[in-house]
Enzyme design. Structure first.
Site, mmCIF file in Angstrom:
data_model
loop_
_atom_site.group_PDB
_atom_site.id
_atom_site.type_symbol
_atom_site.label_atom_id
_atom_site.label_comp_id
_atom_site.label_asym_id
_atom_site.label_seq_id
_atom_site.Cartn_x
_atom_site.Cartn_y
_atom_site.Cartn_z
ATOM 1 C CE LYS A 87 -4.380 0.649 2.307
ATOM 2 N NZ LYS A 87 -5.066 0.469 3.593
HETATM 3 C C1 E4P Z 1 -8.261 1.687 3.492
HETATM 4 O O1 E4P Z 1 -7.613 0.762 3.068
HETATM 5 C C2 E4P Z 1 -8.171 2.222 4.845
HETATM 6 O O2 E4P Z 1 -7.527 1.272 5.645
HETATM 7 C C3 E4P Z 1 -9.494 2.456 5.502
HETATM 8 O O3 E4P Z 1 -10.579 2.020 4.713
HETATM 9 C C4 E4P Z 1 -9.659 3.800 6.112
HETATM 10 O O4 E4P Z 1 -10.897 3.832 6.762
HETATM 11 P P1 E4P Z 1 -11.271 4.911 7.865
HETATM 12 O O5 E4P Z 1 -11.596 6.189 7.170
HETATM 13 O O6 E4P Z 1 -12.487 4.337 8.548
HETATM 14 O O7 E4P Z 1 -10.090 5.029 8.779
#
Ligand code: E4P
Length: 217
Positions: A87
């Site tokens: 990522k």
């Molecule tokens: C995406 O891969 C992130 O880990 C995640 O969806 C972020 O979500 P949040 O806005 O609830 O922290």
């Protein structure tokens, strides 16, 4: 649409996996910290455990922000398990890192996407996934699902192969809306996934069937 779970909690991953509908996992540094995973070895071991639990892509996020650091970290993360997807944040060095890692057969999930322009850059750089954060967009007064619709349309018109991975899901309706918008994947915590099960008429209907079943038992 594939279902990924957005957590580093092994208990939640297990529960979703046992439902038989899980296609992968996404994590981020905040989710790892929430589980109390501390130190590089512990983090790497945790990713390995997740990869051994789930048959599908597991996104592991870099914790660096320069090109050289991100590609070095990306290589190490990918070496943990063949299902690891690295990522990378949507920043200038991130775009370069996406290109480099992709060219070296390391799949990338481009994270922290909040606009169609960013999604175009990620696709041009060769990302396997783009992660628009729809809940955070809604939280700031914009329309997250509309962004999913826009990116899905652009990728189709332009023939980009990058998969749209709807992230930052807050509720079951987000999942339904993302499916309708043509997202390839949605990643969400366990609660919205289980929320899809719920309907009061199902509960009322089942109670009646169980009661009537006793009459013919
Ligand atoms: C995406 O891969 C992130 O880990 C995640 O969806 C972020 O979500 P949040 O806005 O609830 O922290």
């Amino acid at each position: 649409m594939k279902f990924f779970i957005d957590t580093a909690s092994l208990a939640q991953i297990k529960e979703a996996n046992e439902l038989g509908i899980l296609d992968g996992v996404t994590t981020n540094p905040s989710l790892m910290a929430k589980e109390g995973i501390k130190g590089k070895d512990a983090v790497f071991n945790h990713y390995k455990t997740i990869c051994e639990m789930v048959n599908g892509d597991v996104s592991a996020e870099v914790t660096t922000v320069t090109f050289n650091e991100m590609i070095e970290e990306g290589k190490k993360l990918r070496a943990i398990h063949p299902n690891i997807v690295v990522k990378i944040p949507m920043i200038k060095d991130g775009v370069k890192a996406i290109r480099w890692l992709t060219e070296h057969d390391i799949p990338v999930n481009c994270t922290l996407c909040f606009s169609a322009g960013q999604a175009i850059l990620a696709a041009k750089a060769g990302a396997k996934y783009i992660s628009p954060f729809i809940g955070r967009i809604d939280d700031s007064g914009w329309d997250g699902v509309q962004l999913i619709e826009q990116i899905v349309k652009i990728y189709k018109v332009q023939g980009f192969k990058t998969k749209v991975l709807a992230a930052s899901i807050r509720n079951p309706n987000h999942i339904v809306q993302c499916a309708e918008a043509g997202a390839d994947v949605c990643t969400c915590p366990l609660e919205p996934i289980l929320g899809l099960l719920k309907h009061p008429l199902t509960d009322i209907g089942l109670a009646k069937f169980m009661e009537d079943a006793k009459k013919s038992a």
